[in-house]
Design an enzyme around this catalytic site. Structure first.
Site, PDB file in Angstrom:
ATOM      1  N   ARG A 235       5.449   2.457  -9.022  1.00  0.00           N
ATOM      2  CA  ARG A 235       6.488   2.200  -8.070  1.00  0.00           C
ATOM      3  C   ARG A 235       7.447   3.529  -8.262  1.00  0.00           C
ATOM      4  NH1 ARG A 235       4.212  -1.037  -6.070  1.00  0.00           N
ATOM      5  NH2 ARG A 235       4.726  -3.517  -5.744  1.00  0.00           N
ATOM      6  N   GLU A 264      11.954   4.596  -1.296  1.00  0.00           N
ATOM      7  CA  GLU A 264      10.979   4.877   0.005  1.00  0.00           C
ATOM      8  C   GLU A 264      11.337   3.914   0.993  1.00  0.00           C
ATOM      9  OE1 GLU A 264       7.209   2.071  -0.902  1.00  0.00           O
ATOM     10  OE2 GLU A 264       7.302   3.821  -2.374  1.00  0.00           O
ATOM     11  N   HIS A 296       2.696   5.871   0.403  1.00  0.00           N
ATOM     12  CA  HIS A 296       2.472   4.326  -0.182  1.00  0.00           C
ATOM     13  C   HIS A 296       1.178   3.678   0.375  1.00  0.00           C
ATOM     14  CE1 HIS A 296       4.564   0.834  -2.625  1.00  0.00           C
ATOM     15  NE2 HIS A 296       3.269   0.746  -2.431  1.00  0.00           N
TER      16      HIS A 296
END
Length: 333
Positions: A235, A264, A296
């Site tokens: 994360r 993000e 991601h």
């Protein structure tokens, strides 16, 4: 039939969730927008919502969901740092997740980031396409014999460890509650400061919570070896981005590979190729030649998406029908 509002939906979400919805008990309605205070009004008339990593499920949103009669929040991911679990429980809203979809997918992506940085594949690819076969500036480093530090030894961390051991790395680990299976591997558990001081490569595989937020900060970077390589596929919030920039500028950090970023939610999963990025920290990171960022996509394999679809639909069917569900989140970590 139960109505489920699916937020942050992409075409692949529609495909894999719909394929898994074979019983016909669920009516899935897909929304491209994130769930937040502005979009929560869309949930009126639904019994459940299905959310992803960048949806905002804070106490404001949860109170609105409760007002509209939502009984279940289904996360189609493992992490739940974007959800106020205490408020959900107080309102009687059940929360479920996909605790494991493909540890190998994220682990393999981690190693992909590491190999790209160590051997500069991305730069070599662009050179060869321009008929430039010079090796100047492409010198890399072996993984064999390096000391890798793994922060977070759950299933993804354990899968990453196995690959690194295959490369001939020595592996140091830190985790207050590691996966029991990991203890059988040829690794050594050490205090965090010892890991920082001795690792050539540091890879993060921990959840984001109060104990791990900005676990990579100025103080941690000061303890690290000069030229350390840092990889993060967990994360974004576990890294202090401004401290990382300072470490890159001072050359204390030799290489940085990111599949996640602290802010993000305003960037990833969208095509912003014609937009002006307003995040100055992110754009500064992109200027470093020794930084490699992906959007991601560590989880993004066919095998993982099949598992996410199947588990999410099973979770929703079980909870909406009042049946036990092993993937309910009972308490915050």
């Amino acid at each position: 039939m139960f109505k489920v509002a699916v937020f942050s939906s992409k075409k692949y979400d529609e495909v894999f969730l719909s394929q898994s919805n074979q019983s016909g008990q669920l009516q899935l309605d897909f929304f491209a927008s994130h769930l937040d205070q502005q979009t929560v009004e869309l949930v009126q008339g639904y019994q459940a919502v299905c959310v992803f990593v960048n949806d905002v499920v804070d106490h404001h949103v949860l109170r609105q969901l409760h007002k509209f009669g939502v009984k279940v929040v289904a996360l189609r991911c493992a992490g739940f740092n974007n959800l106020d679990l205490k408020t959900a429980h107080s309102l009687g809203i059940q929360v479920c997740r996909v605790p494991e979809y493909s540890p190998q997918a994220v682990a393999e992506h981690t190693i992909g980031l590491l190999l790209t940085l160590s051997r500069k594949y991305h730069k070599a690819y662009l050179r060869v396409r321009e008929n430039n076969f010079s090796l100047d500036g492409l010198m890399g480093f072996n993984l064999y014999g390096k000391t890798a530090g793994i922060i977070g030894v759950g299933k993804i961390g354990s899968a990453t460890i196995k690959i690194l051991l295959g490369f001939g790395c020595k592996v140091l680990c830190y985790d207050p509650s590691p996966n029991p299976e990991a203890k059988q591997l040829d690794i050594k558990f050490v205090p965090l400061n010892e890991l920082f001081a001795n690792a050539d490569i540091i890879s993060l595989h921990c959840p984001l919570n109060h104990g791990t937020k900005h676990i990579i900060n100025r103080s941690a970077i000061e303890l690290m070896k000069p030229g350390v390589t840092i990889i993060n596929t967990s994360r974004g919030g576990v890294i202090d981005s401004k401290a990382i920039i300072e470490g890159l500028k001072s050359q204390k950090i030799g290489f940085l590979g990111l599949d996640v970023y602290e802010l993000e939610s305003e960037l990833f999963f969208e095509d912003l190729s014609d937009a002006i990025i307003q995040d100055d920290v992110f754009t500064r990171l992109l200027t470093f030649p020794n930084v490699f960022i992906t959007g991601h996509q560590g989880f993004f394999t066919e095998e993982a998406l099949i598992t996410i679809g199947q588990t999410t639909i099973e979770n929703l069917e079980q909870l909406l029908n009042g049946k036990p569900c092993e993937n309910v989140i009972e308490s915050a970590r």
